[in-house]
Design a protein around this motif. Structure first.
Motif, PDB file in Angstrom:
ATOM      1  N   SER A 224       0.778  -1.268   0.164  1.00 24.63           N
ATOM      2  CA  SER A 224       0.034  -0.091   0.023  1.00 24.63           C
ATOM      3  C   SER A 224       0.650   1.381  -0.128  1.00 24.63           C
ATOM      4  N   ASP A 301      -6.847  -1.928  -3.438  1.00 20.44           N
ATOM      5  CA  ASP A 301      -5.933  -2.461  -2.587  1.00 20.44           C
ATOM      6  C   ASP A 301      -6.995  -3.811  -1.682  1.00 20.44           C
ATOM      7  N   GLU A 302      -5.966  -4.680  -1.504  1.00 20.30           N
ATOM      8  CA  GLU A 302      -6.801  -6.037  -1.066  1.00 20.30           C
ATOM      9  C   GLU A 302      -7.683  -6.417  -2.126  1.00 20.30           C
TER      10      GLU A 302
HETATM   11 MG   LIG Z   1      -2.024  -2.969   2.304  1.00 23.84          MG
END
Ligand SMILES: [Mg+2]
Ligand SMILES: Nc1ncnc2c1ncn2[C@@H]1O[C@H](COP(=O)(O)OP(=O)(O)OP(=O)(O)O)[C@@H](O)[C@H]1O
Length: 510
Positions: A224, A301-302
């Motif tokens: 991230s 993200d994810e």
């Molecule tokens: Mg992350």
């Protein structure tokens, strides 16, 4: 007598001309709005009446009919208040009837007669300019509308009274100034990231060629963090791109204070995002995250935590660079030329592939988790990298890391080479390798003999799809551009192929 005022209805980022016709005639006392108004437009009757009353103009005891032509085009939004009110004022003789002829009008009214900001001032101004007209818009939207051109006449009054004073010549409204958002240099910097040299290299390549990127790694390895630093190395928007991006943000009502910025959009929707939030839709067919990321980055993200349907809905925009929202009665298209950047853990527990770790649920931990991402979506990702945990030595005694500014110069140079090549090729509309067509990339990235052999072997052994083959060529072209070399060599192809072959953790899952 019928008074006419021009306004627009938004379809995508285009403003379709709408004619507001107001007639005051003897008959049953009241006001009626016809011409497929939605709820917000129908309610404008109450706002218009109250605002006119507050401005010292009471309605006569007659029948008022407002028609929004063309009658078969749905009218959505609150920006019809002001054109309706001005039409009514013209019909009642409160402003000269010919004063409004040269303007397109948008704006929402408050009950006290002041004019509230509305979304879409920039596309409305551009539409008005195309019709050879000026624009009357709310004061708070003026700075945004002024971007449409220095020659367009813009009136941005605070209230109905200010506008009628302007027409009477007692108080002249000055033209609003275009405002720019200061690009404060407080973006996170690449130098904060310790180690992860190969991930940083991949980030640079992705930025240079506008390629889609997937990072796979255990929790806390800095995925991230890496993605958040991508905007700091991306080149600024080109002037033509800036206007397109701002139009979408204007329609979505997301231009803070009407100020434009040449920073590329970086959108990070949460993984609970719905289809309408991602692609666009909902009431008034608003642009979704994919369109808001136009000419910028959509960071997921994810990645596997997103709903599979939502992820697969991105397949079409990733190919065609636009989102099409089909409704029963109309179709809306928003541009969506996005760079997809995604980050994920290799499995549910997040540690698969780490030395000495074995998942409690065995190999299914990996296959189930990664199975949530469909093959076709994966096929659209040019660069897939493994981001392993940072080593202790990197954390404790890190090497001096390069700053974003240094990397950004290399990226900018590579983009310039690309742009010059596309201009020479006669396709100035394309600005990055990732966006060029297959026929073009075959001539632009013709490998040397050694490279060709490598590519043939790899394509056979790794069973590249046709898309995969072309995407490898595109990445190789970017690598050669970063090197500043004319021909695509074996070394560039080798690196491009290594990015195509998923990170070690992904291969382990296959
Ligand atoms: Mg992350
Ligand atoms: N390479 C690195 N250099 C410096 N700090 C790091 C690095 N990697 C991780 N960190 C630290 O770890 C924190 C978490 O990193 P980050 O959120 O990027 O991890 P992640 O890979 O996205 O993890 P997850 O898979 O759980 O989302 C950062 O805020 C930072 O403090």
């Amino acid at each position: 007598m019928v008074a006419r005022v021009s306004t627009v209805a938004f379809q995508g980022i285009e403003g379709v001309p709408v004619d507001v016709q107001v007639m005051v005639a003897p008959g049953k006392v009241g006001m009626q709005i016809v011409g497929l108004p939605d709820k917000a437009v129908a309610e404008s009757r109450e706002r218009v009446q109250a605002a006119l009353h507050a401005s010292g103009l009471s309605l006569p005891a007659k029948k008022v009919t407002v028609n929004l032509a063309p009658a078969d085009l749905p009218k959505e939004g609150s920006h019809f208040d002001l054109p309706i009110a001005l039409g009514l004022m013209a019909a009642l003789g409160a402003i000269p009837a010919d004063a409004l002829g040269g303007y397109v009008v948008i704006g929402e009214l408050n009950l006290d007669g002041t004019i509230a900001a509305v979304a879409g001032a920039l596309p409305a101004a551009i539409g008005a300019n195309a019709l050879g007209k000026g624009l009357i818009c709310p004061a708070d939207s003026g700075a945004e509308a002024a971007w449409a051109g220095s020659n367009i006449d813009i009136l941005a009054p605070r209230s109905l009274i200010a506008l009628s004073n302007h027409f009477r010549g007692t108080q002249v409204l000055s033209r609003p100034e275009p405002a720019i958002r200061s690009n404060a240099a407080n973006m996170p910097d690449l130098a904060d990231i310790k180690g992860q040299e190969s991930a940083k290299r991949a980030l640079e390549v992705a930025a240079a060629g506008n390629h889609n990127l997937l990072m796979v790694g255990p929790p806390g390895s800095g995925k991230s963090m890496l993605a958040a630093r991508l905007p700091s190395i991306l080149p600024p928007l080109l002037p033509s791109e800036l206007l397109e991006v701002s139009m979408i943000h204007s329609i979505a009502g997301q231009l803070a204070g009407g100020k434009l910025s040449d920073r590329r959009p970086f959108r990070t929707p949460h993984h609970s995002a719905t289809m309408a939030a991602m692609i666009g839709g909902g009431l008034r067919a608003r642009p979704g995250e994919a369109s808001l990321a136009h000419h910028g980055v959509l960071f997921l993200d994810e990645f596997p935590e997103f709903t599979p349907q939502v992820l697969d809905a991105l397949r079409q925009p990733l190919e065609t660079a636009e989102c099409i929202i089909a409704r029963a009665n109309h179709r809306v298209t928003y541009p969506a030329a996005i760079q997809l950047v995604a980050a994920m853990n290799p499995c549910r527990c997040g540690m698969a592939g780490e030395p000495g770790h074995s998942c409690a649920r065995g190999p299914r931990c990996v296959t189930d988790y990664q199975g949530r991402i469909s093959g076709p979506l994966m096929d659209r990702i040019d660069i897939r990298i493994d981001v392993p945990a940072v080593t202790a030595s990197d954390l404790i005694r890190p090497m001096q890391a390069e700053t974003s500014a240094v990397v950004a110069t290399r990226v900018a140079r590579a983009r310039e080479i690309q742009r010059d090549r596309f201009i020479a090729f006669g396709t100035p509309g394309i600005s990055s390798n990732a966006r060029c067509t297959t026929a073009m990339i075959e001539t632009m990235a013709e490998p040397d003999a050694g490279g060709l052999q490598l590519l043939r072997d790899a394509a056979e052994k790794l069973k590249f799809s046709a898309r995969g083959y072309h995407r490898v060529l595109k990445v190789a072209r970017t690598l050669a551009d970063l090197d500043g070399t004319l021909t695509v060599g074996r070394i560039h192809l080798a690196e491009a192929i290594s990015y195509r072959v998923a990170g070690a953790r992904l291969t382990a899952a296959a």
